[in-house]
Design a protein around this motif. Structure first.
Motif, PDB file in Angstrom:
ATOM      1  N   GLU A  22       4.239   8.211  -2.854  1.00 33.44           N
ATOM      2  CA  GLU A  22       4.941   7.051  -2.286  1.00 33.44           C
ATOM      3  C   GLU A  22       4.349   5.724  -2.715  1.00 33.44           C
ATOM      4  OE1 GLU A  22       6.600   7.186   1.824  1.00 33.44           O
ATOM      5  OE2 GLU A  22       4.949   8.604   2.097  1.00 33.44           O
ATOM      6  N   GLN A  23       3.978   5.604  -3.998  1.00 33.12           N
ATOM      7  CA  GLN A  23       3.533   4.296  -4.485  1.00 33.12           C
ATOM      8  C   GLN A  23       4.738   3.360  -4.397  1.00 33.12           C
ATOM      9  OE1 GLN A  23       0.307   3.404  -5.633  1.00 33.12           O
ATOM     10  NE2 GLN A  23      -0.492   5.450  -5.162  1.00 33.12           N
ATOM     11  N   VAL A  24       4.506   2.137  -3.973  1.00 32.82           N
ATOM     12  CA  VAL A  24       5.600   1.182  -3.745  1.00 32.82           C
ATOM     13  C   VAL A  24       5.976   0.504  -5.075  1.00 32.82           C
ATOM     14  CG1 VAL A  24       6.209  -0.955  -2.532  1.00 32.82           C
ATOM     15  CG2 VAL A  24       4.862   0.822  -1.368  1.00 32.82           C
ATOM     16  N   PRO A  25       7.292   0.431  -5.383  1.00 33.62           N
ATOM     17  CA  PRO A  25       7.694  -0.189  -6.649  1.00 33.62           C
ATOM     18  C   PRO A  25       7.234  -1.646  -6.744  1.00 33.62           C
ATOM     19  CG  PRO A  25       9.573   0.865  -5.569  1.00 33.62           C
ATOM     20  CD  PRO A  25       8.436   0.919  -4.606  1.00 33.62           C
ATOM     21  N   GLU A  26       6.941  -2.058  -7.973  1.00 30.62           N
ATOM     22  CA  GLU A  26       6.423  -3.397  -8.251  1.00 30.62           C
ATOM     23  C   GLU A  26       7.330  -4.497  -7.677  1.00 30.62           C
ATOM     24  OE1 GLU A  26       3.479  -3.795  -9.435  1.00 30.62           O
ATOM     25  OE2 GLU A  26       3.626  -5.978  -9.621  1.00 30.62           O
ATOM     26  N   ALA A  27       8.647  -4.323  -7.826  1.00 31.68           N
ATOM     27  CA  ALA A  27       9.585  -5.356  -7.370  1.00 31.68           C
ATOM     28  C   ALA A  27       9.503  -5.531  -5.850  1.00 31.68           C
ATOM     29  CB  ALA A  27      11.007  -4.996  -7.788  1.00 31.68           C
ATOM     30  N   VAL A  28       9.306  -4.417  -5.145  1.00 29.18           N
ATOM     31  CA  VAL A  28       9.196  -4.484  -3.686  1.00 29.18           C
ATOM     32  C   VAL A  28       7.892  -5.199  -3.299  1.00 29.18           C
ATOM     33  CG1 VAL A  28       9.016  -3.100  -1.568  1.00 29.18           C
ATOM     34  CG2 VAL A  28      10.568  -2.383  -3.411  1.00 29.18           C
ATOM     35  N   LYS A  29       6.835  -4.862  -4.008  1.00 32.90           N
ATOM     36  CA  LYS A  29       5.550  -5.530  -3.749  1.00 32.90           C
ATOM     37  C   LYS A  29       5.696  -7.040  -3.946  1.00 32.90           C
ATOM     38  CE  LYS A  29       2.448  -1.937  -5.540  1.00 32.90           C
ATOM     39  NZ  LYS A  29       1.483  -1.667  -6.608  1.00 32.90           N
ATOM     40  N   SER A  30       6.355  -7.419  -5.041  1.00 29.94           N
ATOM     41  CA  SER A  30       6.493  -8.844  -5.353  1.00 29.94           C
ATOM     42  C   SER A  30       7.272  -9.567  -4.268  1.00 29.94           C
ATOM     43  CB  SER A  30       7.191  -9.054  -6.693  1.00 29.94           C
ATOM     44  OG  SER A  30       6.419  -8.490  -7.706  1.00 29.94           O
ATOM     45  N   PHE A  57       0.870  -1.184   0.000  1.00 33.22           N
ATOM     46  CA  PHE A  57       0.000   0.000   0.000  1.00 33.22           C
ATOM     47  C   PHE A  57       0.906   1.232   0.000  1.00 33.22           C
ATOM     48  CE2 PHE A  57      -2.594   3.294   1.998  1.00 33.22           C
ATOM     49  CZ  PHE A  57      -3.739   3.203   1.224  1.00 33.22           C
ATOM     50  N   PRO A  58       0.480   2.362  -0.641  1.00 33.13           N
ATOM     51  CA  PRO A  58       1.352   3.541  -0.702  1.00 33.13           C
ATOM     52  C   PRO A  58       1.937   3.897   0.666  1.00 33.13           C
ATOM     53  CG  PRO A  58      -0.608   3.916  -2.015  1.00 33.13           C
ATOM     54  CD  PRO A  58      -0.776   2.569  -1.360  1.00 33.13           C
ATOM     55  N   LYS A  61      -1.022  -7.961  -3.939  1.00 28.47           N
ATOM     56  CA  LYS A  61      -0.257  -6.731  -4.097  1.00 28.47           C
ATOM     57  C   LYS A  61      -1.262  -5.598  -4.212  1.00 28.47           C
ATOM     58  CE  LYS A  61       2.806  -8.811  -7.286  1.00 28.47           C
ATOM     59  NZ  LYS A  61       3.531  -8.713  -8.538  1.00 28.47           N
ATOM     60  N   TYR A  62      -0.945  -4.469  -3.617  1.00 27.94           N
ATOM     61  CA  TYR A  62      -1.816  -3.315  -3.761  1.00 27.94           C
ATOM     62  C   TYR A  62      -2.000  -2.996  -5.249  1.00 27.94           C
ATOM     63  CZ  TYR A  62      -3.460   1.431  -4.057  1.00 27.94           C
ATOM     64  OH  TYR A  62      -4.174   2.546  -4.402  1.00 27.94           O
ATOM     65  N   SER A  63      -3.249  -2.795  -5.629  1.00 23.94           N
ATOM     66  CA  SER A  63      -3.582  -2.491  -7.013  1.00 23.94           C
ATOM     67  C   SER A  63      -4.278  -1.134  -7.036  1.00 23.94           C
ATOM     68  CB  SER A  63      -4.499  -3.607  -7.527  1.00 23.94           C
ATOM     69  OG  SER A  63      -5.103  -3.268  -8.736  1.00 23.94           O
ATOM     70  N   ARG A  64      -3.715  -0.213  -7.806  1.00 23.73           N
ATOM     71  CA  ARG A  64      -4.216   1.159  -7.828  1.00 23.73           C
ATOM     72  C   ARG A  64      -5.556   1.204  -8.551  1.00 23.73           C
ATOM     73  NH1 ARG A  64       0.523   5.332  -9.579  1.00 23.73           N
ATOM     74  NH2 ARG A  64      -0.565   7.220  -8.949  1.00 23.73           N
ATOM     75  N   ARG A  65      -6.593   1.597  -7.864  1.00 21.70           N
ATOM     76  CA  ARG A  65      -7.921   1.642  -8.481  1.00 21.70           C
ATOM     77  C   ARG A  65      -8.336   3.074  -8.729  1.00 21.70           C
ATOM     78  NH1 ARG A  65      -8.150  -1.042 -11.123  1.00 21.70           N
ATOM     79  NH2 ARG A  65     -10.116  -2.101 -11.315  1.00 21.70           N
ATOM     80  N   PRO A  66      -8.578   3.418  -9.998  1.00 24.99           N
ATOM     81  CA  PRO A  66      -8.950   4.805 -10.324  1.00 24.99           C
ATOM     82  C   PRO A  66     -10.148   5.266  -9.496  1.00 24.99           C
ATOM     83  CG  PRO A  66      -8.718   3.461 -12.326  1.00 24.99           C
ATOM     84  CD  PRO A  66      -8.592   2.533 -11.168  1.00 24.99           C
ATOM     85  N   GLY A  67     -10.049   6.483  -8.998  1.00 23.08           N
ATOM     86  CA  GLY A  67     -11.179   7.044  -8.245  1.00 23.08           C
ATOM     87  C   GLY A  67     -11.101   6.816  -6.754  1.00 23.08           C
ATOM     88  N   THR A  68     -10.210   5.925  -6.305  1.00 19.41           N
ATOM     89  CA  THR A  68     -10.070   5.719  -4.863  1.00 19.41           C
ATOM     90  C   THR A  68      -8.966   6.648  -4.340  1.00 19.41           C
ATOM     91  OG1 THR A  68      -8.427   3.968  -5.151  1.00 19.41           O
ATOM     92  CG2 THR A  68     -10.735   3.285  -5.030  1.00 19.41           C
ATOM     93  N   PRO A  69      -9.034   7.054  -3.061  1.00 23.90           N
ATOM     94  CA  PRO A  69      -8.001   7.956  -2.518  1.00 23.90           C
ATOM     95  C   PRO A  69      -6.594   7.365  -2.627  1.00 23.90           C
ATOM     96  CG  PRO A  69      -9.877   7.824  -1.019  1.00 23.90           C
ATOM     97  CD  PRO A  69     -10.126   6.813  -2.091  1.00 23.90           C
ATOM     98  N   GLY A  70      -6.455   6.053  -2.470  1.00 28.94           N
ATOM     99  CA  GLY A  70      -5.143   5.417  -2.516  1.00 28.94           C
ATOM    100  C   GLY A  70      -4.423   5.644  -3.837  1.00 28.94           C
TER     101      GLY A  70
END
Ligand code: 5AD
Ligand code: SF4
Length: 449
Positions: free
Chosen positions: A353-361, A312-313, A339-348
């Motif tokens: 500070e979006q977390v890089p994909e490699a870190v999420k993985s 999550f961010p 993994k956190y998935s950015r959904r258009p229209g949500t505050p997140g």
């Protein structure tokens, strides 16, 4: 919830002469019931729609036709955009409007006839993504969807919590509880149709506050107690709950109602207070851990399941460690992690500070390894016990059945196919990563009948 909705759409269409087809190739109407919760779930819709378009083209070349409908939360969120991206779509219908499918079909047929005269390919483009004032539940026919003794019963929909990662409050709308008498009537119909297990459904099911006939308001605990009184209901489950709505009475019900299965799915999402606050979860780590203690006091053999989001961010290594430590402390029987998935229209989606994909993985792998070890340990801990298993379907090997333990574990056992839809005492022989091997003790069909 989508399985339930799909069943109900089939129920709505049955009076029009529709019956379930085994494959899209055999169907006159294809309804894609969609999920918008994470990005990859909604992407799949468009690739599937491409396939349906090809089918429609083939069908028309042969002088026939195929009606294509998109239902569910992608329909709700994207609306007209769907017909724009895939013009072969005839109907777009949101999750609160599908009781109107018959009218939508009639309208689509009319439009399609006009378009066909002009020999154009596009679908009819009929759209209904309203949140009608009248509840769809008042317009749905009696449910017929009982599968192998088990049925879903939707009692609550929508959500007012607005977690900052989540689309549900936007796609499913405001929280709504069905009146208690309606729920009980539907439960009786399901039992008459062969259900012995009922799973109560809601996006925020333990926020249930249904109106009762005497004007009072029933909680989920009250509803479960009443459901347990219905003759023939052997198993009760409910999903999905929010920690904030887990009240004392509901915890007590876990210790008091025999039919309520010792399994609870209680999403925590993260073990870090900082991230839980950023997620607007309205609970911290301690509240969750306190609930786990109280639930296990009420029902010592309760199997716990949860949902987790990593990356999550703003999630730091220390925040992620907090999640790992919470998992270690609780010990889950099963879990879903994403993994956190950015959904258009949500505050997140708009947070820095979006977390890089490699870190999420990397975090997801570490978490899933730990949860996997815990699930295996839980399954192994049940080996040697004799427990009631509800058999649901044939296994892959001939003569094999697959069923569920009270803790919702899958069990593979040799048995007569007539046991499907029934409960049989089964010795759990060996626990594996995702299932158990078992031997049916009340081995004959007669003994279980
Ligand atoms: N990204 C990743 N996971 C999500 N979930 C909901 N929204 C998102 C998102 N944007 C997960 C949560 C929830 C489950 C149904 O899906 O863990 O509990
Ligand atoms: Fe989504 Fe559940 Fe949060 Fe509601 S409580 S916003 S459904 S994650």
């Amino acid at each position: 919830m989508n399985v339930y909705d799909s069943d109900r759409m089939a129920d709505v269409l049955r009076p029009l002469g529709y019956a379930l087809a085994a494959t899209p190739e055999q169907a006159d109407l294809v309804v894609l019931n969609t999920c918008h919760i994470r990005e990859h779930a909604s992407e799949k819709v468009y690739s599937e729609l491409g396939r349906m378009r090809d089918l429609k083209v083939e069908r028309r070349a042969e002088g026939g036709d195929l009606t294509i409908a998109v239902a569910g939360c992608v329909a709700q969120a994207e609306g007209k955009e769907i017909s724009r991206r895939q013009p072969a779509v005839d109907i777009v219908v949101g999750p609160q409007a599908y009781h109107r499918l018959p009218q939508l079909l009639a309208e689509a047929e009319r439009k399609a006839a006009i378009l066909k005269a002009g020999k154009r390919l596009p679908g009819a483009g009929v759209l209904d993504t309203e949140f009608p004032v009248e509840s769809k539940f008042d317009h749905l026919p009696a449910p017929l969807g009982v599968r192998a003794g088990s049925a879903f019963l939707s009692i609550q929909e929508g959500c007012d919590k607005f977690c900052t990662f989540c689309v549900v409050p936007y796609t499913r709308g405001a929280e709504y509880s069905r009146p208690a008498a309606r729920v009980l009537a539907e439960a009786r119909q399901l039992v008459d149709a062969g259900a012995i297990e009922i799973t109560l459904l809601g996006q925020n099911v333990n926020a249930y506050h249904g109106e009762a006939e005497d004007g009072s308001t029933w909680s989920l605990a009250r509803l479960i107690r009443a459901l347990a009184e219905i003759e023939g209901v052997a198993r009760i489950r409910y999903t999905t709950s929010h920690p904030r709505d887990m009240d004392d009475d509901l915890i007590a019900v876990h210790g008091e109602v025999r039919q309520l299965m010792p399994y609870l799915h209680l999403p925590v999402q993260s073990g870090s207070d900082r991230i839980l606050a950023a997620m607007n979860r309205q609970h911290g780590r301690d509240l969750f851990l306190g609930l786990v203690d109280r639930l296990r006091t009420a029902r010592p053999d309760l199997a716990l399941s949860s949902d987790f989001i990593v990356g999550f961010p703003g999630e730091s290594d220390a925040d992620f460690d907090d999640t790992m430590r919470l998992v270690e402390q609780v010990g889950f029987a099963s879990a879903f992690s994403f993994k956190y998935s950015r959904r258009p229209g949500t505050p997140g989606a708009a947070m820095g500070e979006q977390v890089p994909e490699a870190v999420k993985s990397a975090r997801l792998s570490a978490l899933q390894a730990l949860l996997g070890r815990q699930a295996r340990a839980f399954n192994e801990s049940k080996a040697g016990l004799i427990v009631p298993v509800l058999f649901a379907e044939p296994g892959r090997k001939p003569g094999q059945l697959i069923g569920k333990t009270p803790w919702l574990q899958s069990v593979f056992a040799e048995g007569d196919a007539r046991l499907i839809g029934r409960i049989a005492e089964t010795r759990l022989v060996e626990g594996h990563a995702n299932s158990l091997a078992g031997e049916i003790v009340t081995g004959t069909y007669e003994a279980a009948a």
